[in-house]
Design a protein around this motif. Structure first.
Motif, PDB file in Angstrom:
ATOM      1  N   ASN A  57       0.846  -1.298   0.034  1.00 17.50           N
ATOM      2  CA  ASN A  57      -0.115  -0.030  -0.076  1.00 17.50           C
ATOM      3  C   ASN A  57       0.727   1.393   0.154  1.00 17.50           C
ATOM      4  N   CYS A  58       0.280   2.350  -0.647  1.00 17.07           N
ATOM      5  CA  CYS A  58       0.942   3.605  -0.569  1.00 17.07           C
ATOM      6  C   CYS A  58       1.251   4.092   0.917  1.00 17.07           C
ATOM      7  N   PRO A  59       2.530   4.345   1.382  1.00 12.63           N
ATOM      8  CA  PRO A  59       2.694   5.095   2.705  1.00 12.63           C
ATOM      9  C   PRO A  59       2.075   6.196   2.918  1.00 12.63           C
ATOM     10  N   VAL A  60       1.465   7.049   2.056  1.00 14.67           N
ATOM     11  CA  VAL A  60       0.823   8.299   2.396  1.00 14.67           C
ATOM     12  C   VAL A  60      -0.662   8.189   2.472  1.00 14.67           C
ATOM     13  N   CYS A  61      -1.313   7.451   1.737  1.00 14.94           N
ATOM     14  CA  CYS A  61      -3.013   7.249   1.701  1.00 14.94           C
ATOM     15  C   CYS A  61      -3.206   5.979   1.709  1.00 14.94           C
ATOM     16  N   GLY A  62      -2.528   4.844   1.667  1.00 17.35           N
ATOM     17  CA  GLY A  62      -2.913   3.438   1.924  1.00 17.35           C
ATOM     18  C   GLY A  62      -3.493   2.800   0.653  1.00 17.35           C
ATOM     19  N   ASN A  63      -3.609   3.629  -0.540  1.00 20.97           N
ATOM     20  CA  ASN A  63      -4.124   2.661  -1.770  1.00 20.97           C
ATOM     21  C   ASN A  63      -3.300   1.620  -2.017  1.00 20.97           C
ATOM     22  N   ASN A  64      -3.647   0.652  -2.675  1.00 17.75           N
ATOM     23  CA  ASN A  64      -3.025  -0.527  -3.143  1.00 17.75           C
ATOM     24  C   ASN A  64      -2.296  -0.363  -4.357  1.00 17.75           C
ATOM     25  N   VAL A  79       3.681   5.408  -9.370  1.00 17.11           N
ATOM     26  CA  VAL A  79       2.978   6.643  -8.556  1.00 17.11           C
ATOM     27  C   VAL A  79       1.847   6.295  -8.082  1.00 17.11           C
ATOM     28  N   CYS A  80       1.481   6.558  -7.108  1.00 17.20           N
ATOM     29  CA  CYS A  80       0.211   6.199  -6.326  1.00 17.20           C
ATOM     30  C   CYS A  80      -1.178   6.972  -7.002  1.00 17.20           C
ATOM     31  N   SER A  81      -1.969   6.352  -7.404  1.00 15.35           N
ATOM     32  CA  SER A  81      -3.190   6.719  -8.444  1.00 15.35           C
ATOM     33  C   SER A  81      -4.193   7.700  -7.726  1.00 15.35           C
ATOM     34  N   LYS A  82      -3.918   7.578  -6.352  1.00 14.73           N
ATOM     35  CA  LYS A  82      -4.701   8.383  -5.654  1.00 14.73           C
ATOM     36  C   LYS A  82      -4.252   9.813  -5.071  1.00 14.73           C
ATOM     37  N   CYS A  83      -2.781   9.766  -4.517  1.00 16.17           N
ATOM     38  CA  CYS A  83      -2.543  11.021  -4.009  1.00 16.17           C
ATOM     39  C   CYS A  83      -1.429  11.374  -4.989  1.00 16.17           C
ATOM     40  N   LYS A  84      -0.854  10.712  -5.892  1.00 18.20           N
ATOM     41  CA  LYS A  84       0.215  10.865  -6.886  1.00 18.20           C
ATOM     42  C   LYS A  84       1.673  10.998  -6.152  1.00 18.20           C
ATOM     43  N   THR A  85       1.850  10.247  -4.887  1.00 17.53           N
ATOM     44  CA  THR A  85       3.241   9.963  -4.260  1.00 17.53           C
ATOM     45  C   THR A  85       4.020   9.179  -5.309  1.00 17.53           C
ATOM     46  N   ASP A  86       5.218   9.638  -5.319  1.00 22.90           N
ATOM     47  CA  ASP A  86       6.243   8.693  -6.201  1.00 22.90           C
ATOM     48  C   ASP A  86       6.842   7.435  -5.434  1.00 22.90           C
ATOM     49  N   LEU A  87       6.388   6.209  -5.532  1.00 26.93           N
ATOM     50  CA  LEU A  87       6.648   5.285  -4.719  1.00 26.93           C
ATOM     51  C   LEU A  87       7.834   4.624  -5.148  1.00 26.93           C
ATOM     52  N   THR A  88       8.677   5.035  -5.974  1.00 24.96           N
ATOM     53  CA  THR A  88      10.019   4.517  -6.064  1.00 24.96           C
ATOM     54  C   THR A  88      11.377   5.163  -5.420  1.00 24.96           C
ATOM     55  N   VAL A  89      10.855   6.006  -4.772  1.00 24.76           N
ATOM     56  CA  VAL A  89      11.761   6.672  -3.784  1.00 24.76           C
ATOM     57  C   VAL A  89      11.578   6.476  -2.319  1.00 24.76           C
ATOM     58  N   PRO A  90      12.661   6.157  -1.480  1.00 27.78           N
ATOM     59  CA  PRO A  90      12.339   5.843  -0.169  1.00 27.78           C
ATOM     60  C   PRO A  90      11.664   6.780   0.517  1.00 27.78           C
ATOM     61  N   PRO A  91      10.783   6.520   1.467  1.00 26.93           N
ATOM     62  CA  PRO A  91      10.096   7.664   2.515  1.00 26.93           C
ATOM     63  C   PRO A  91      11.360   8.421   3.161  1.00 26.93           C
ATOM     64  N   THR A  92      11.011   9.633   3.660  1.00 27.84           N
ATOM     65  CA  THR A  92      12.099  10.308   4.311  1.00 27.84           C
ATOM     66  C   THR A  92      11.642  10.590   5.722  1.00 27.84           C
TER      67      THR A  92
END
Length: 92
Positions: A57-64, A79-92
């Protein structure tokens, strides 16, 4: 490791699992003839192995990562389809 890389690894593992299940069914068919039980066992094992798909799941919004609305695709989103977060970069 990013959630995207983990999801891609899961995709490759599932591809290998499908190949193994297919070879298992061919082997059972050659040795014992057509078997509905072997088919049911292979499908149950594939469903069990793929249950992990719900953890990506997306770490920001939880979308699968694998779900596009009501459709499930075999390759995860970069890229998350809901919040447009780039999922290829590690979370900061």
């Amino acid at each position: 490791m990013t959630v995207y890389k983990l999801a891609v690894r899961h995709t490759w593992i599932m591809l290998l699992a499908v190949l193994v299940a297919f070879l298992f069914l061919i082997l059972v068919d050659e040795l014992y003839g057509h078997s509905n039980i072997a088919f049911a066992v292979a499908i149950a094992l594939l469903i069990g192995a793929n249950a992990r798909i719900l953890q990506f799941n997306c770490p920001v919004c939880g979308n699968n990562l694998f779900f596009r609305g009501l459709i499930v695709l075999p390759w995860p989103n970069k890229v998350c389809s809901k919040c447009k977060t780039d999922l290829t970069v590690p979370p900061t």
